[in-house]
Scaffold this motif. Structure first.
Motif, PDB file in Angstrom:
ATOM      1  N   ARG A  43       0.833  -1.263   0.015  1.00  0.00           N
ATOM      2  CA  ARG A  43       0.013  -0.033   0.049  1.00  0.00           C
ATOM      3  C   ARG A  43       0.814   1.328  -0.076  1.00  0.00           C
ATOM      4  O   ARG A  43       1.991   1.224   0.591  1.00  0.00           O
ATOM      5  CB  ARG A  43      -1.033   0.052   1.266  1.00  0.00           C
ATOM      6  N   GLU A  44       0.489   2.175  -0.916  1.00  0.00           N
ATOM      7  CA  GLU A  44       1.113   3.478  -0.722  1.00  0.00           C
ATOM      8  C   GLU A  44       0.018   4.603  -0.880  1.00  0.00           C
ATOM      9  O   GLU A  44      -1.018   4.365  -1.265  1.00  0.00           O
ATOM     10  CB  GLU A  44       2.105   3.822  -1.979  1.00  0.00           C
ATOM     11  N   THR A  45       0.422   5.722  -0.495  1.00  0.00           N
ATOM     12  CA  THR A  45      -0.509   7.063  -0.600  1.00  0.00           C
ATOM     13  C   THR A  45       0.056   7.897  -1.854  1.00  0.00           C
ATOM     14  O   THR A  45       1.365   8.076  -1.986  1.00  0.00           O
ATOM     15  CB  THR A  45      -0.130   7.977   0.658  1.00  0.00           C
ATOM     16  N   GLU A  87      -5.191   6.046  -1.265  1.00  0.00           N
ATOM     17  CA  GLU A  87      -4.641   5.120  -0.719  1.00  0.00           C
ATOM     18  C   GLU A  87      -4.997   4.014  -2.010  1.00  0.00           C
ATOM     19  O   GLU A  87      -5.807   3.851  -2.602  1.00  0.00           O
ATOM     20  CB  GLU A  87      -5.222   4.571   0.435  1.00  0.00           C
ATOM     21  N   ALA A  88      -3.559   3.366  -2.407  1.00  0.00           N
ATOM     22  CA  ALA A  88      -3.733   2.377  -3.644  1.00  0.00           C
ATOM     23  C   ALA A  88      -2.611   1.378  -3.173  1.00  0.00           C
ATOM     24  O   ALA A  88      -1.688   1.426  -2.677  1.00  0.00           O
ATOM     25  CB  ALA A  88      -3.508   3.324  -4.805  1.00  0.00           C
ATOM     26  N   THR A  89      -2.737   0.391  -3.877  1.00  0.00           N
ATOM     27  CA  THR A  89      -1.742  -0.918  -4.098  1.00  0.00           C
ATOM     28  C   THR A  89      -0.988  -0.827  -5.317  1.00  0.00           C
ATOM     29  O   THR A  89      -1.398  -0.450  -6.540  1.00  0.00           O
ATOM     30  CB  THR A  89      -2.458  -2.102  -4.181  1.00  0.00           C
ATOM     31  N   ARG A  90       0.279  -0.888  -5.076  1.00  0.00           N
ATOM     32  CA  ARG A  90       1.325  -0.679  -6.258  1.00  0.00           C
ATOM     33  C   ARG A  90       1.847  -2.086  -6.583  1.00  0.00           C
ATOM     34  O   ARG A  90       1.907  -3.030  -6.046  1.00  0.00           O
ATOM     35  CB  ARG A  90       2.525  -0.046  -5.805  1.00  0.00           C
ATOM     36  N   TRP A 118      -0.540   1.742 -10.175  1.00  0.00           N
ATOM     37  CA  TRP A 118      -1.393   1.860  -8.828  1.00  0.00           C
ATOM     38  C   TRP A 118      -2.751   1.647  -8.929  1.00  0.00           C
ATOM     39  O   TRP A 118      -3.293   2.431  -9.974  1.00  0.00           O
ATOM     40  CB  TRP A 118      -0.780   2.797  -8.027  1.00  0.00           C
ATOM     41  N   ASP A 160      -6.447   1.739  -6.710  1.00  0.00           N
ATOM     42  CA  ASP A 160      -7.328   2.121  -5.449  1.00  0.00           C
ATOM     43  C   ASP A 160      -7.995   1.046  -4.968  1.00  0.00           C
ATOM     44  O   ASP A 160      -8.187  -0.147  -5.492  1.00  0.00           O
ATOM     45  CB  ASP A 160      -7.719   3.328  -5.569  1.00  0.00           C
ATOM     46  N   ASP A 161      -8.552   1.220  -3.851  1.00  0.00           N
ATOM     47  CA  ASP A 161      -9.512   0.293  -3.058  1.00  0.00           C
ATOM     48  C   ASP A 161     -10.976  -0.105  -4.134  1.00  0.00           C
ATOM     49  O   ASP A 161     -11.468  -1.159  -3.709  1.00  0.00           O
ATOM     50  CB  ASP A 161      -9.927   0.619  -1.684  1.00  0.00           C
TER      51      ASP A 161
END
Length: 233
Positions: free
Chosen positions: A181-183, A192-195, A207, A209-210
């Motif tokens: 996870r990263e901002t 917030e998102a997953t790289r 990236w 997001d949720d």
């Protein structure tokens, strides 16, 4: 009577699945990125989504221009249109002008797999598995029907080990690794998102997001410069 009832229930189930896929779709009518090269804006990457019953049409427009001393040193244009039936990829057609090198592809899923026809103006081999273009001659191939296009927006691509290169029609072999996870920054704040890191024939970071939306990209261009996509919300 029983047979008609079973058929009706099956059709209702198919309709419910398609309706659920539509209801779960995370994007609105459009999704726009500003593209930056080494911090300087060079263009836009725009997606539009149009729903017609179970069918979804996804249109891509990319326009980049790199300038120096008021002169355009590099220009890139890409236009594409995908058709989906719920979560099933049906077809894609694209046209690309990469600073004078032109590509065109058409691909359609049928009973034998994903049938791809591509053309190019003297383009070289693009990947290790690519046979390359013969100038002026259409090149045809059949890929597995599960192959998805490399059009960035679909979160399901992170589960793939190969994708259809949506620019040149080659089969791009990839390894995709989640990095946590990263901002990230957007034009109007943070989220917030997953790289995910892509290696192999596609090398970039993306990236999501949720909600499952594509919200950022970063990669190295062929000249070593850094390209970054910033979501315009």
């Amino acid at each position: 009577m029983k047979r008609r009832l079973i058929l009706a229930l099956m059709l209702m189930g198919c309709g419910s699945a398609a309706a659920q896929a539509t209801a779960d779709f995370p994007y609105g009518p459009s999704h726009v990125f500003a593209a930056f090269r080494n911090g300087e804006r060079i263009g836009t990457h725009t997606l539009t989504f149009q729903q017609n019953g179970d069918k979804r049409t996804v249109t891509t427009s990319i326009d980049f221009a790199v300038k120096a001393l008021g002169l355009t040193m590099y220009r890139y244009m890409h236009r594409g249109q995908e058709v989906w039936n719920g979560n099933t990829f049906e077809s894609i057609a694209t046209q690309t002008d990469d600073n004078g090198t032109k590509f065109g592809i058409k691909a359609r899923n049928d009973a034998t797999g994903l049938a791809v026809v591509r053309e190019g103006s003297g383009a070289p081999k693009m990947t290790a598995s690519d046979v390359g273009f013969q100038q002026g001659t259409p090149n045809q191939a059949t890929l597995p029907s599960s192959t998805l296009p490399s059009t960035h927006w679909n979160l399901n691509q992170v589960k793939q080990s190969a994708m259809l290169n949506s620019q040149n029609g080659a089969l791009a072999k990839v390894q995709i690794t989640p990095r946590g996870r990263e901002t990230i920054k957007t034009a109007n704040g943070t989220l917030e998102a997953t790289r995910y890191t892509y290696t192999g024939d596609v090398q970039m970071d993306q990236w999501f997001d949720d909600r499952g939306r594509w919200v950022k990209s970063a990669f190295k261009a062929s000249d070593g410069s850094t390209i970054e996509y910033i979501l315009q919300e």
